[in-house]
Enzyme design. Structure first.
Site, PDB file in Angstrom:
ATOM      1  N   HIS A 126       0.817  -1.224   0.000  1.00  0.00           N
ATOM      2  CA  HIS A 126       0.000   0.000   0.000  1.00  0.00           C
ATOM      3  C   HIS A 126       0.840   1.259   0.000  1.00  0.00           C
ATOM      4  O   HIS A 126       0.356   2.329   0.371  1.00  0.00           O
ATOM      5  CB  HIS A 126      -0.958  -0.017   1.213  1.00  0.00           C
ATOM      6  CG  HIS A 126      -1.925  -1.152   1.168  1.00  0.00           C
ATOM      7  ND1 HIS A 126      -2.574  -1.634   2.280  1.00  0.00           N
ATOM      8  CD2 HIS A 126      -2.337  -1.927   0.133  1.00  0.00           C
ATOM      9  CE1 HIS A 126      -3.349  -2.651   1.930  1.00  0.00           C
ATOM     10  NE2 HIS A 126      -3.222  -2.851   0.639  1.00  0.00           N
ATOM     11  N   CYS A 154       7.981  18.478 -13.306  1.00  0.00           N
ATOM     12  CA  CYS A 154       6.967  19.006 -14.245  1.00  0.00           C
ATOM     13  C   CYS A 154       6.072  20.068 -13.617  1.00  0.00           C
ATOM     14  O   CYS A 154       5.203  20.631 -14.282  1.00  0.00           O
ATOM     15  CB  CYS A 154       6.097  17.858 -14.771  1.00  0.00           C
ATOM     16  SG  CYS A 154       4.938  17.223 -13.552  1.00  0.00           S
ATOM     17  N   ASN A 217      -2.718 -12.950  16.228  1.00  0.00           N
ATOM     18  CA  ASN A 217      -3.657 -11.852  16.391  1.00  0.00           C
ATOM     19  C   ASN A 217      -4.357 -12.054  17.750  1.00  0.00           C
ATOM     20  O   ASN A 217      -4.703 -13.188  18.076  1.00  0.00           O
ATOM     21  CB  ASN A 217      -4.682 -11.903  15.242  1.00  0.00           C
ATOM     22  CG  ASN A 217      -5.469 -10.619  15.109  1.00  0.00           C
ATOM     23  OD1 ASN A 217      -5.880 -10.032  16.111  1.00  0.00           O
ATOM     24  ND2 ASN A 217      -5.672 -10.166  13.884  1.00  0.00           N
TER      25      ASN A 217
HETATM   26  C1  BV8 Z   1      -8.106  -2.486  -5.294  1.00  0.00           C
HETATM   27  C2  BV8 Z   1      -3.302   2.820   2.727  1.00  0.00           C
HETATM   28  C3  BV8 Z   1      -8.431  -2.849  -7.597  1.00  0.00           C
HETATM   29  C4  BV8 Z   1      -4.048   4.054   3.087  1.00  0.00           C
HETATM   30  C5  BV8 Z   1      -4.969   1.061   2.652  1.00  0.00           C
HETATM   31  C6  BV8 Z   1     -15.074  -0.696  -4.284  1.00  0.00           C
HETATM   32  C7  BV8 Z   1     -14.282   0.015  -5.164  1.00  0.00           C
HETATM   33  C8  BV8 Z   1     -12.941  -0.273  -5.329  1.00  0.00           C
HETATM   34  C9  BV8 Z   1     -12.351  -1.264  -4.586  1.00  0.00           C
HETATM   35  C10 BV8 Z   1     -13.148  -1.946  -3.698  1.00  0.00           C
HETATM   36  C11 BV8 Z   1     -14.497  -1.693  -3.533  1.00  0.00           C
HETATM   37  N1  BV8 Z   1     -14.985  -2.519  -2.584  1.00  0.00           N
HETATM   38  C12 BV8 Z   1     -13.991  -3.309  -2.133  1.00  0.00           C
HETATM   39  C13 BV8 Z   1     -12.893  -2.970  -2.794  1.00  0.00           C
HETATM   40  C14 BV8 Z   1     -11.610  -3.513  -2.648  1.00  0.00           C
HETATM   41  C15 BV8 Z   1     -10.937  -2.681  -1.539  1.00  0.00           C
HETATM   42  C16 BV8 Z   1     -11.217  -3.411  -0.240  1.00  0.00           C
HETATM   43  O1  BV8 Z   1     -10.653  -4.459  -0.031  1.00  0.00           O
HETATM   44  N2  BV8 Z   1     -12.090  -2.850   0.603  1.00  0.00           N
HETATM   45  C17 BV8 Z   1     -12.416  -3.540   1.856  1.00  0.00           C
HETATM   46  C18 BV8 Z   1     -12.559  -2.515   2.985  1.00  0.00           C
HETATM   47  C19 BV8 Z   1     -13.683  -4.353   1.634  1.00  0.00           C
HETATM   48  N3  BV8 Z   1      -9.541  -2.699  -1.875  1.00  0.00           N
HETATM   49  C20 BV8 Z   1      -9.017  -1.695  -2.581  1.00  0.00           C
HETATM   50  O2  BV8 Z   1      -9.595  -0.681  -2.914  1.00  0.00           O
HETATM   51  C21 BV8 Z   1      -7.579  -1.940  -3.006  1.00  0.00           C
HETATM   52  N4  BV8 Z   1      -7.448  -1.733  -4.415  1.00  0.00           N
HETATM   53  O3  BV8 Z   1      -8.938  -3.303  -5.002  1.00  0.00           O
HETATM   54  O4  BV8 Z   1      -7.716  -2.199  -6.587  1.00  0.00           O
HETATM   55  C22 BV8 Z   1      -9.522  -1.907  -7.988  1.00  0.00           C
HETATM   56  C23 BV8 Z   1      -9.182  -0.614  -8.317  1.00  0.00           C
HETATM   57  C24 BV8 Z   1     -10.209   0.239  -8.718  1.00  0.00           C
HETATM   58  C25 BV8 Z   1     -11.539  -0.195  -8.738  1.00  0.00           C
HETATM   59  C26 BV8 Z   1     -11.846  -1.510  -8.357  1.00  0.00           C
HETATM   60  C27 BV8 Z   1     -10.843  -2.361  -7.970  1.00  0.00           C
HETATM   61  C28 BV8 Z   1      -6.675  -0.965  -2.303  1.00  0.00           C
HETATM   62  C29 BV8 Z   1      -6.671  -1.272  -0.821  1.00  0.00           C
HETATM   63  C30 BV8 Z   1      -5.602  -0.407  -0.148  1.00  0.00           C
HETATM   64  C31 BV8 Z   1      -6.274   0.683   0.632  1.00  0.00           C
HETATM   65  N5  BV8 Z   1      -5.251   1.367   1.423  1.00  0.00           N
HETATM   66  N6  BV8 Z   1      -4.010   1.698   3.306  1.00  0.00           N
HETATM   67  C32 BV8 Z   1      -3.891   4.358   4.550  1.00  0.00           C
HETATM   68  O5  BV8 Z   1      -3.082   3.701   5.259  1.00  0.00           O
HETATM   69  O6  BV8 Z   1      -4.580   5.295   4.986  1.00  0.00           O
HETATM   70  S1  BV8 Z   1      -5.784  -0.232   3.380  1.00  0.00           S
HETATM   71  C33 BV8 Z   1      -5.776  -0.030   5.055  1.00  0.00           C
HETATM   72  O7  BV8 Z   1      -6.458  -1.205   5.596  1.00  0.00           O
HETATM   73  C34 BV8 Z   1      -4.383  -0.104   5.660  1.00  0.00           C
HETATM   74  O8  BV8 Z   1      -3.370  -0.301   4.694  1.00  0.00           O
HETATM   75  C35 BV8 Z   1      -4.432  -1.337   6.486  1.00  0.00           C
HETATM   76  O9  BV8 Z   1      -3.230  -1.975   6.525  1.00  0.00           O
HETATM   77  C36 BV8 Z   1      -5.432  -2.125   5.747  1.00  0.00           C
HETATM   78  C37 BV8 Z   1      -5.955  -3.342   6.418  1.00  0.00           C
HETATM   79  O10 BV8 Z   1      -6.148  -3.028   7.753  1.00  0.00           O
HETATM   80  P1  BV8 Z   1      -5.256  -3.861   8.796  1.00  0.00           P
HETATM   81  O11 BV8 Z   1      -3.816  -3.632   8.502  1.00  0.00           O
HETATM   82  O12 BV8 Z   1      -5.728  -5.249   8.823  1.00  0.00           O
HETATM   83  O13 BV8 Z   1      -5.575  -3.093  10.142  1.00  0.00           O
HETATM   84  P2  BV8 Z   1      -6.894  -3.232  11.027  1.00  0.00           P
HETATM   85  O14 BV8 Z   1      -6.899  -2.081  11.979  1.00  0.00           O
HETATM   86  O15 BV8 Z   1      -8.068  -3.491  10.143  1.00  0.00           O
HETATM   87  O16 BV8 Z   1      -6.650  -4.588  11.853  1.00  0.00           O
HETATM   88  C38 BV8 Z   1      -5.615  -4.636  12.816  1.00  0.00           C
HETATM   89  C39 BV8 Z   1      -5.562  -6.068  13.299  1.00  0.00           C
HETATM   90  O17 BV8 Z   1      -4.467  -6.169  14.213  1.00  0.00           O
HETATM   91  C40 BV8 Z   1      -6.808  -6.499  14.059  1.00  0.00           C
HETATM   92  O18 BV8 Z   1      -7.190  -7.793  13.629  1.00  0.00           O
HETATM   93  C41 BV8 Z   1      -6.346  -6.540  15.519  1.00  0.00           C
HETATM   94  O19 BV8 Z   1      -6.998  -7.566  16.255  1.00  0.00           O
HETATM   95  C42 BV8 Z   1      -4.892  -6.868  15.357  1.00  0.00           C
HETATM   96  N7  BV8 Z   1      -4.019  -6.423  16.452  1.00  0.00           N
HETATM   97  C43 BV8 Z   1      -4.202  -5.370  17.293  1.00  0.00           C
HETATM   98  N8  BV8 Z   1      -3.142  -5.300  18.161  1.00  0.00           N
HETATM   99  C44 BV8 Z   1      -2.301  -6.325  17.831  1.00  0.00           C
HETATM  100  C45 BV8 Z   1      -2.846  -7.035  16.746  1.00  0.00           C
HETATM  101  N9  BV8 Z   1      -2.247  -8.102  16.191  1.00  0.00           N
HETATM  102  C46 BV8 Z   1      -1.076  -8.494  16.734  1.00  0.00           C
HETATM  103  N10 BV8 Z   1      -0.478  -7.855  17.766  1.00  0.00           N
HETATM  104  C47 BV8 Z   1      -1.064  -6.784  18.340  1.00  0.00           C
HETATM  105  N11 BV8 Z   1      -0.466  -6.168  19.392  1.00  0.00           N
END
Ligand code: BV8
Length: 243
Positions: A126, A154, A217
């Site tokens: 990402h 640019c 996790n």
């Molecule tokens: C794509 C950067 C093709 C920004 C991020 C509609 C239109 C377009 C696309 C979609 C759509 N609907 C769905 C999609 C696909 C979409 C998607 O997956 N959506 C999800 C929400 C359903 N994906 C995309 O858009 C991707 N591109 O599909 O391209 C395309 C293109 C155009 C049109 C169609 C298709 C791009 C996805 C990238 C987005 N950018 N980040 C920023 O950082 O602000 S994603 C964002 O979520 C972060 O990167 C993050 O990493 C990611 C996932 O979250 P997690 O890392 O898992 O973090 P989270 O808080 O959720 O969970 C933390 C976990 O840690 C928990 O489980 C917790 O229990 C655990 N934890 C807590 N403490 C600890 C621990 N574990 C261990 N130790 C601890 N101490």
């Protein structure tokens, strides 16, 4: 069964680790949690900024509509990261490079903490909060070297070099990550809610290619039932105790 940081690990996992040559690690925000970096979806609620869920402010649509607002959001998060250091989980994964033939770290995080901990082969699916990119010619800048918002080449506006929701991943990143997943003997999935695609599809690629799939996790995720082993606990405590 072995007890590791209060969690039991199976004989299978110990055996697979003893024999493994190629290890694949997919990480999410949770691995940086113990460094003090807020996660996105802790406790079921989504990170909100200025009243907007982060899926909205971190989206292609918002960038089109209001680039300055997106800059403000990433400047705010980058400031939070200024004094943040890798934790024991990042450092342990980096130390595995001396233990296995290959350790491929594929991260959804944009904080650069794996590299700071010493991991060499890091694929940032990402992008990086520490880089900017020209919206037109795609020239890239390290933000600590150049804090301007216009492209030196640019003159057009720069944007954070981060993949927003609705945007494609960096060219070749997912393909390279998939190749590493296919080659993996053991695949760890650490600190991710496993709901963002295509990143969340990588563990399935690893497992269907024969990898032993381990989730680390404190909470269960949609991936948990699919794993060979689920280690319930914090990355910073469990990972250092695994080897
Ligand atoms: C794509 C950067 C093709 C920004 C991020 C509609 C239109 C377009 C696309 C979609 C759509 N609907 C769905 C999609 C696909 C979409 C998607 O997956 N959506 C999800 C929400 C359903 N994906 C995309 O858009 C991707 N591109 O599909 O391209 C395309 C293109 C155009 C049109 C169609 C298709 C791009 C996805 C990238 C987005 N950018 N980040 C920023 O950082 O602000 S994603 C964002 O979520 C972060 O990167 C993050 O990493 C990611 C996932 O979250 P997690 O890392 O898992 O973090 P989270 O808080 O959720 O969970 C933390 C976990 O840690 C928990 O489980 C917790 O229990 C655990 N934890 C807590 N403490 C600890 C621990 N574990 C261990 N130790 C601890 N101490």
């Amino acid at each position: 069964m072995d007890i590791v940081a209060g969690v039991s690990i199976s004989r299978d996992l110990r055996q697979r680790l003893a024999e493994a040559r190629n290890v694949f690690v997919l990480t999410g925000a949770g691995i940086s949690a113990e460094s003090g970096v807020p996660t996105f979806r802790g406790g079921g609620s989504s990170l909100v900024w200025k009243g907007m869920p982060f899926e909205i402010i971190s989206s292609a649509g918002m960038l089109e509509r209001n680039l300055p607002e997106v800059w403000e959001w990433f400047d705010y998060r980058r400031n939070l990261l200024q004094s943040v250091e890798p934790n024991a989980g990042h450092l342990a994964i980096a130390s595995w490079q001396d233990r296995f033939q290959t350790v491929s770290v594929v991260t959804q995080n944009i904080d650069g903490l794996h590299q700071k901990a010493g991991s060499r082969e890091v694929i940032e699916l990402h992008g990086s909060i520490w880089r900017a990119r020209c919206t037109t010619c795609r020239a890239r800048y390290q933000i600590w070297q150049y804090e301007g918002r216009e492209c030196v080449s640019c003159g057009d506006p720069l944007r954070p070099d981060v993949v927003l929701f609705g945007e494609m991943l960096p060219a070749g990143a997912f393909e390279m990550a998939s190749e590493k997943a296919v080659a993996a003997d053991v695949c760890f999935v650490v600190g991710t809610s496993a709901i963002v695609y295509p990143a969340a599809g990588l563990p399935e690629i690893a497992r269907s290619s024969g990898a032993f799939l381990v989730e680390i996790n404190p909470e269960r995720t949609p991936l948990s039932d699919y794993c060979d082993e689920v280690l319930t606990g914090k990355a910073g405590e469990l990972i250092p105790a695994l080897l």
